[in-house]
Design a protein around this motif. Structure first.
Motif, PDB file in Angstrom:
ATOM      1  N   GLY A  75       0.805  -1.223   0.000  1.00 13.28           N
ATOM      2  CA  GLY A  75       0.000   0.000   0.000  1.00 13.28           C
ATOM      3  C   GLY A  75       0.835   1.268   0.000  1.00 13.28           C
ATOM      4  O   GLY A  75       0.353   2.330  -0.409  1.00 13.28           O
ATOM      5  N   CYS A  76       2.094   1.165   0.417  1.00 13.59           N
ATOM      6  CA  CYS A  76       2.970   2.342   0.395  1.00 13.59           C
ATOM      7  C   CYS A  76       3.273   2.791  -1.030  1.00 13.59           C
ATOM      8  O   CYS A  76       3.731   3.913  -1.244  1.00 13.59           O
ATOM      9  N   PHE A  77       2.979   1.961  -2.024  1.00 13.76           N
ATOM     10  CA  PHE A  77       3.178   2.358  -3.417  1.00 13.76           C
ATOM     11  C   PHE A  77       2.065   3.282  -3.906  1.00 13.76           C
ATOM     12  O   PHE A  77       2.202   3.953  -4.916  1.00 13.76           O
ATOM     13  N   SER A  78       0.958   3.314  -3.192  1.00 13.19           N
ATOM     14  CA  SER A  78      -0.173   4.167  -3.557  1.00 13.19           C
ATOM     15  C   SER A  78       0.170   5.639  -3.368  1.00 13.19           C
ATOM     16  O   SER A  78       0.864   6.015  -2.419  1.00 13.19           O
TER      17      SER A  78
ATOM     18  N   VAL B   4       2.622  16.677 -19.561  1.00 13.56           N
ATOM     19  CA  VAL B   4       3.517  16.753 -18.397  1.00 13.56           C
ATOM     20  C   VAL B   4       3.070  15.909 -17.207  1.00 13.56           C
ATOM     21  O   VAL B   4       3.829  15.759 -16.252  1.00 13.56           O
ATOM     22  N   LYS B   5       1.891  15.347 -17.241  1.00 11.04           N
ATOM     23  CA  LYS B   5       1.384  14.675 -16.041  1.00 11.04           C
ATOM     24  C   LYS B   5       2.252  13.499 -15.600  1.00 11.04           C
ATOM     25  O   LYS B   5       2.423  13.280 -14.401  1.00 11.04           O
ATOM     26  N   THR B   6       2.827  12.757 -16.517  1.00  9.51           N
ATOM     27  CA  THR B   6       3.682  11.638 -16.101  1.00  9.51           C
ATOM     28  C   THR B   6       5.008  12.150 -15.532  1.00  9.51           C
ATOM     29  O   THR B   6       5.572  11.533 -14.631  1.00  9.51           O
ATOM     30  N   VAL B   7       5.496  13.281 -16.036  1.00 12.67           N
ATOM     31  CA  VAL B   7       6.724  13.889 -15.510  1.00 12.67           C
ATOM     32  C   VAL B   7       6.487  14.384 -14.085  1.00 12.67           C
ATOM     33  O   VAL B   7       7.313  14.159 -13.185  1.00 12.67           O
ATOM     34  N   VAL B   8       5.350  15.053 -13.859  1.00 16.70           N
ATOM     35  CA  VAL B   8       4.979  15.536 -12.525  1.00 16.70           C
ATOM     36  C   VAL B   8       4.848  14.360 -11.567  1.00 16.70           C
ATOM     37  O   VAL B   8       5.367  14.394 -10.437  1.00 16.70           O
ATOM     38  N   MET B   9       4.212  13.311 -12.004  1.00 20.15           N
ATOM     39  CA  MET B   9       4.026  12.131 -11.159  1.00 20.15           C
ATOM     40  C   MET B   9       5.369  11.477 -10.828  1.00 20.15           C
ATOM     41  O   MET B   9       5.628  11.142  -9.669  1.00 20.15           O
ATOM     42  N   ARG B  10       6.217  11.334 -11.802  1.00 18.34           N
ATOM     43  CA  ARG B  10       7.500  10.671 -11.552  1.00 18.34           C
ATOM     44  C   ARG B  10       8.341  11.465 -10.555  1.00 18.34           C
ATOM     45  O   ARG B  10       8.969  10.895  -9.661  1.00 18.34           O
TER      46      ARG B  10
ATOM     47  N   GLU C 274      -0.392  -1.133 -10.658  1.00 20.64           N
ATOM     48  CA  GLU C 274      -1.481  -0.548  -9.878  1.00 20.64           C
ATOM     49  C   GLU C 274      -2.763  -1.254 -10.291  1.00 20.64           C
ATOM     50  O   GLU C 274      -3.211  -1.150 -11.440  1.00 20.64           O
ATOM     51  N   ASP C 275      -3.367  -1.937  -9.354  1.00 25.90           N
ATOM     52  CA  ASP C 275      -4.535  -2.780  -9.625  1.00 25.90           C
ATOM     53  C   ASP C 275      -5.839  -1.995  -9.488  1.00 25.90           C
ATOM     54  O   ASP C 275      -6.774  -2.442  -8.827  1.00 25.90           O
ATOM     55  N   SER C 276      -5.887  -0.848 -10.136  1.00 27.21           N
ATOM     56  CA  SER C 276      -7.095  -0.029 -10.094  1.00 27.21           C
ATOM     57  C   SER C 276      -8.126  -0.590 -11.065  1.00 27.21           C
ATOM     58  O   SER C 276      -7.830  -0.743 -12.256  1.00 27.21           O
TER      59      SER C 276
ATOM     60  N   ILE D 162       6.300   3.879 -13.565  1.00 31.26           N
ATOM     61  CA  ILE D 162       7.076   4.893 -12.849  1.00 31.26           C
ATOM     62  C   ILE D 162       7.754   4.274 -11.635  1.00 31.26           C
ATOM     63  O   ILE D 162       8.943   4.521 -11.382  1.00 31.26           O
ATOM     64  N   LEU D 163       7.042   3.463 -10.879  1.00 34.25           N
ATOM     65  CA  LEU D 163       7.633   2.818  -9.707  1.00 34.25           C
ATOM     66  C   LEU D 163       8.822   1.937 -10.099  1.00 34.25           C
ATOM     67  O   LEU D 163       9.861   1.945  -9.423  1.00 34.25           O
ATOM     68  N   MET D 164       8.697   1.195 -11.182  1.00 38.23           N
ATOM     69  CA  MET D 164       9.804   0.353 -11.626  1.00 38.23           C
ATOM     70  C   MET D 164      10.986   1.201 -12.093  1.00 38.23           C
ATOM     71  O   MET D 164      12.149   0.864 -11.836  1.00 38.23           O
ATOM     72  N   SER D 165      10.708   2.322 -12.743  1.00 38.94           N
ATOM     73  CA  SER D 165      11.755   3.243 -13.180  1.00 38.94           C
ATOM     74  C   SER D 165      12.458   3.890 -11.985  1.00 38.94           C
ATOM     75  O   SER D 165      13.688   4.008 -11.951  1.00 38.94           O
ATOM     76  N   VAL D 166      11.673   4.295 -10.982  1.00 38.20           N
ATOM     77  CA  VAL D 166      12.232   4.881  -9.759  1.00 38.20           C
ATOM     78  C   VAL D 166      13.088   3.837  -9.032  1.00 38.20           C
ATOM     79  O   VAL D 166      14.185   4.137  -8.555  1.00 38.20           O
ATOM     80  N   ARG D 167      12.602   2.614  -8.970  1.00 40.51           N
ATOM     81  CA  ARG D 167      13.373   1.535  -8.338  1.00 40.51           C
ATOM     82  C   ARG D 167      14.740   1.394  -9.005  1.00 40.51           C
ATOM     83  O   ARG D 167      15.767   1.297  -8.341  1.00 40.51           O
TER      84      ARG D 167
END
Length: 148
Positions: A13-16, A81-87, A114-116, A137-142
């Motif tokens: 849940g910390c990935f949310s 830009v939304k994916t850049v802002v999110m990342r 993300e299982d939305s 994004i999470l995999m890229s950040v990892r």
């Protein structure tokens, strides 16, 4: 094994973006990634004053509700830009909080999704055919954190 996440109370849940992990970006503190993301929809628009209300929203659910108000003027470059802002926000979150950084790194090379059931852009959607941009994004950040 693919790692699925969605609700803050579930495993991973910390990935949310709703997880209670604050970030400092742009000279301000944001309660959650969701607060930051929703507010930045309005940067440079006539609705920019709404950013303060979103930042001060008591919960990420309320921040999301304010940010999704279709009566408001979203910045015209938002789709670009939304994916850049999110990342930027997600990276900051995992660099700030060592405990969840370790959880992210412990996922190894597993796919993160993300299982939305409703979101086919950020998540996988009900039928698992979504684009899963948040998982990407999470995999890229990892990967970025591994190489720091």
């Amino acid at each position: 094994m693919t790692i699925y996440f969605y609700k803050v109370s579930d495993p991973y849940g910390c990935f949310s973006n709703f997880s209670p992990h604050s970030i400092d970006l742009g000279g301000r503190n944001w309660q959650t990634v969701e607060h930051y993301y929703q507010a930045h929809k309005f940067l440079g628009t006539t609705d920019e004053p709404l950013m303060v209300a979103i930042r001060n929203a008591p919960t990420p659910e309320e921040a999301a509700q304010l940010g999704r108000d279709l009566a408001r003027t979203c910045r015209p470059d938002w789709p670009l830009v939304k994916t850049v802002v999110m990342r930027e926000a997600v990276l900051t979150k995992f660099l700030t909080h060592a405990d969840i950084q370790q959880i992210l790194l412990a996922t190894g090379d597993e796919s993160i999704v993300e299982d939305s059931p409703r979101d086919y852009f950020w998540g996988c959607g009900l039928d698992k055919t979504g684009q899963n941009h948040l998982g990407q994004i999470l995999m890229s950040v990892r990967e970025e954190i591994r190489h720091r």
